[in-house]
Design an enzyme around this catalytic site. Structure first.
Site, PDB file in Angstrom:
ATOM      1  N   ASN A   2     -20.155 -51.728 -17.501  1.00 38.72           N
ATOM      2  CA  ASN A   2     -20.004 -50.273 -17.612  1.00 38.72           C
ATOM      3  C   ASN A   2     -20.843 -49.600 -16.520  1.00 38.72           C
ATOM      4  O   ASN A   2     -21.817 -50.163 -16.044  1.00 38.72           O
ATOM      5  CB  ASN A   2     -20.484 -49.806 -18.991  1.00 38.72           C
TER       6      ASN A   2
ATOM      7  N   HIS B 195     -23.030 -46.046 -15.844  1.00 42.91           N
ATOM      8  CA  HIS B 195     -23.626 -44.955 -16.621  1.00 42.91           C
ATOM      9  C   HIS B 195     -24.368 -44.020 -15.666  1.00 42.91           C
ATOM     10  O   HIS B 195     -25.136 -44.478 -14.816  1.00 42.91           O
ATOM     11  CB  HIS B 195     -24.584 -45.546 -17.664  1.00 42.91           C
TER      12      HIS B 195
ATOM     13  N   GLU C  91     -24.681 -52.743 -28.507  1.00 46.44           N
ATOM     14  CA  GLU C  91     -25.660 -51.645 -28.580  1.00 46.44           C
ATOM     15  C   GLU C  91     -25.411 -50.708 -27.395  1.00 46.44           C
ATOM     16  O   GLU C  91     -25.390 -51.175 -26.230  1.00 46.44           O
ATOM     17  CB  GLU C  91     -27.074 -52.217 -28.518  1.00 46.44           C
TER      18      GLU C  91
HETATM   19  C1  GRF Z   1     -18.682 -41.489 -14.775  1.00 42.94           C
HETATM   20  O1  GRF Z   1     -19.603 -40.498 -14.443  1.00 42.94           O
HETATM   21  C2  GRF Z   1     -19.377 -42.645 -15.450  1.00 42.94           C
HETATM   22  O2  GRF Z   1     -20.709 -42.773 -15.098  1.00 42.94           O
HETATM   23  C3  GRF Z   1     -19.261 -42.325 -16.906  1.00 42.94           C
HETATM   24  O3  GRF Z   1     -18.025 -41.664 -17.036  1.00 42.94           O
HETATM   25  C4  GRF Z   1     -17.692 -41.010 -15.832  1.00 42.94           C
HETATM   26  C5  GRF Z   1     -16.282 -41.348 -15.487  1.00 42.94           C
HETATM   27  O4  GRF Z   1     -15.812 -40.613 -14.386  1.00 42.94           O
HETATM   28  N1  GRF Z   1     -19.365 -43.517 -17.707  1.00 42.94           N
HETATM   29  P1  GRF Z   1     -14.401 -40.910 -13.765  1.00 42.94           P
HETATM   30  O5  GRF Z   1     -13.355 -40.744 -14.863  1.00 42.94           O
HETATM   31  O6  GRF Z   1     -14.413 -42.303 -13.204  1.00 42.94           O
HETATM   32  O7  GRF Z   1     -14.226 -39.890 -12.696  1.00 42.94           O
END
Ligand code: GRF
Length: 185
Positions: A105, A107, A141
């Site tokens: 993921n 973040h 988590e």
């Molecule tokens: C990103 O900022 C990412 O960090 C978060 O969700 C957002 C998704 O943006 N998990 P996008 O849809 O890829 O433009």
């Protein structure tokens, strides 16, 4: 051939950045891009790259567990080497997390600071001089798995728009890099 599945819920700019980056790689294929929202703009972005899309709306399921069972059943046939969460706005249960070996993921904060869905706001409103982005492994988590990559920037003087632009610029650069590194070494 290494196979990737990308899960998303919205705009899909990270999906697009990864799709662009793996286009040049003959040994990586995005076999499916799945959204839990039928109107996610990322669907159009995926289609532009000729990526197969799936929509599995969470609203048709009575619980997180039921949804995750359906998600596993939908994705298993693709036999992915890596599942990439790119703005997939769902908390995943062990049913999903335990079904696949490799899930990552991205973040928009320097984890372990500012977990959860309003990370950018929390980070922007904090007194910290730096902010940043983290790529991490997914466990059951929330936002707590092993950190794979992290990049920070000096946020002094940046307004909300500039702050968001900087986050996106970093995301679009580091996420494809981590994906390639994990799959190709
Ligand atoms: C990103 O900022 C990412 O960090 C978060 O969700 C957002 C998704 O943006 N998990 P996008 O849809 O890829 O433009």
């Amino acid at each position: 051939m290494k196979k990737i599945v990308i899960l998303f819920s919205g705009n899909g700019t990270n999906l697009e950045a990864i799709a662009e980056a793996v286009q040049e790689e003959k040994s990586i294929e995005i076999v499916c891009a799945l959204s839990n929202k039928a109107d996610a703009y990322g669907i159009k972005r995926a289609e532009k790259f000729g990526i197969k899309t799936e929509i599995l709306e969470h609203t048709s399921f009575s619980s997180r567990e039921e949804y995750d069972k359906a998600l596993v059943a939908t994705l298993k046939p693709y036999n992915p080497d890596l599942i990439v969460l790119a703005g997939f706005m769902r908390i995943l249960t062990p049913i999903f997390v335990d079904a696949f070996k490799n899930i990552i993921n991205i973040h928009p904060s320097l984890l372990p600071l500012f977990k959860g869905s309003n990370a950018i706001e929390q980070s922007f409103n904090s007194d910290m001089k730096v902010a940043g982005v983290t790529v991490h492994k997914v466990t059951s988590e929330l936002d707590s798995g092993q950190i794979l990559a992290q990049e920070c920037f000096n946020r002094d003087g940046l307004n909300w728009e500039e702050f968001n632009t900087k986050i996106k610029e970093i995301e679009h650069r580091i996420y494809p890099r981590v994906v390639k590194k994990l799959l190709l070494g």
